[in-house]
Design an enzyme around this catalytic site. Structure first.
Site, PDB file in Angstrom:
ATOM      1  N   GLU A 147      38.116  41.232  42.290  1.00 42.26           N
ATOM      2  CA  GLU A 147      37.432  40.240  43.119  1.00 42.26           C
ATOM      3  C   GLU A 147      36.309  39.511  42.384  1.00 42.26           C
ATOM      4  O   GLU A 147      36.007  38.356  42.696  1.00 42.26           O
ATOM      5  CB  GLU A 147      36.876  40.906  44.381  1.00 42.26           C
ATOM      6  CG  GLU A 147      37.924  41.342  45.390  1.00 42.26           C
ATOM      7  CD  GLU A 147      38.449  42.748  45.163  1.00 42.26           C
ATOM      8  OE1 GLU A 147      39.090  43.292  46.071  1.00 42.26           O
ATOM      9  OE2 GLU A 147      38.219  43.309  44.058  1.00 42.26           O
ATOM     10  N   ALA A 158      43.946  40.192  49.202  1.00 42.78           N
ATOM     11  CA  ALA A 158      43.724  39.513  50.472  1.00 42.78           C
ATOM     12  C   ALA A 158      44.170  38.059  50.337  1.00 42.78           C
ATOM     13  O   ALA A 158      44.326  37.536  49.236  1.00 42.78           O
ATOM     14  CB  ALA A 158      42.252  39.592  50.861  1.00 42.78           C
ATOM     15  N   GLY A 205      42.723  43.684  47.811  1.00 44.45           N
ATOM     16  CA  GLY A 205      43.047  44.269  49.105  1.00 44.45           C
ATOM     17  C   GLY A 205      44.245  45.177  49.061  1.00 44.45           C
ATOM     18  O   GLY A 205      44.349  46.123  49.856  1.00 44.45           O
ATOM     19  N   GLU A 261      42.964  48.439  47.961  1.00 42.02           N
ATOM     20  CA  GLU A 261      42.191  49.003  49.066  1.00 42.02           C
ATOM     21  C   GLU A 261      43.102  49.539  50.166  1.00 42.02           C
ATOM     22  O   GLU A 261      42.820  50.576  50.768  1.00 42.02           O
ATOM     23  CB  GLU A 261      41.238  47.937  49.611  1.00 42.02           C
ATOM     24  CG  GLU A 261      40.112  47.639  48.626  1.00 42.02           C
ATOM     25  CD  GLU A 261      39.334  46.377  48.951  1.00 42.02           C
ATOM     26  OE1 GLU A 261      38.093  46.463  49.020  1.00 42.02           O
ATOM     27  OE2 GLU A 261      39.958  45.309  49.129  1.00 42.02           O
TER      28      GLU A 261
END
Length: 254
Positions: free
Chosen positions: A128, A62, A105, A108
């Site tokens: 993370e 992200a 991300g 994911e």
């Protein structure tokens, strides 16, 4: 535009294109992705999506710059990351074609797809914890369902990464091919999926997803009811007639 969109017949390929930030997933990326794919998801002429990045990076995570200075109340008020569930819920089958890094991300995003085809250079992880946070786009949930609690804890709590072959052994990746063949393999697989009846393909992927949500008895009942419902489609009649007549079926998506 943070994406490049190509269409070849019934297959649409979406390439993340933010090279300066290693294809980091920002709010703008999500907006562009949904704006592009919503109408295509409703298009009866589209049978499969392929999602990819660059040869070096699928998506490195992200967009940290976008989040770094936000407060807890701002994140909660915006329900930050919730929009990614709309992408996951698109009914058209999605194939992730992954080369290079798929971290945070990016991992994911790959897990939101129905198949993951990885090059040998692919690297997966949920690091993370190294940033003082945890996965927030479904990583704790999807990874656990795909690889089991012990392995999910290993990746999420240590922040370590795994290569494509280990990811395949764990069940995170569907296939591993040479890096030069990732997009070709994904496109060919997408074309096969897109060649079948649209209703049956959509119903099958939803039934498989349902297996992760319910117990065995309820899941089998759901599968049976959906199977029955497909007998209202022209593609069911065509598929079975073609089998009996020993000819290729001509599916219309009806």
């Amino acid at each position: 535009m943070n994406l490049k969109i190509d269409r070849d017949g019934r297959v649409v390929t979406v390439r993340l294109h933010r090279p300066a930030v290693r294809n980091a997933l920002s709010h703008a990326v999500l907006t562009d992705l949904l704006d592009a794919l919503r109408p295509l998801d409703r298009d009866p002429g589209v049978g499969c999506f392929v999602v990819t990045g660059s040869p070096e990076v699928f998506a490195a995570g992200a967009d940290i710059r976008e989040m770094a200075d936000r407060t807890a109340s701002e994140m909660a008020d915006d329900d930050y990351f919730a929009g990614w569930e709309e992408f996951a819920a698109l009914r058209t089958p999605k194939i992730a074609a992954v080369s290079g890094y798929a971290l945070g991300g990016g991992c994911e995003l790959a897990m939101m797809c129905d198949l993951v085809i990885a090059g040998r250079s692919a690297v997966f992880g949920q690091p993370e914890v190294k940033l003082g946070v945890m996965p927030g786009i479904g990583g704790t949930q999807r990874l656990t369902r795909l690889v089991g609690k012990a392995r999910a804890m290993d990746l999420i709590l240590t922040g370590r990464t795994i290569d494509a072959l280990e990811a395949e052994r764990w069940g995170l990746v569907s296939r591993v091919v040479a890096d030069s063949q990732v997009l070709e393999e994904a496109a060919q697989t997408a074309a096969v999926i897109a060649s079948y009846g649209r209703a049956s393909v959509r119903a099958a992927r939803e039934a498989v997803d349902q297996a992760l949500e319910t117990g065995l008895r309820d899941g089998i009942r759901y599968e049976r009811r959906v199977f029955h419902g497909l007998f209202a489609t022209e593609d069911q009649r065509e598929g079975m007639r073609a089998f009996l007549e020993k000819r290729p079926p001509r599916f219309t998506g009806q």
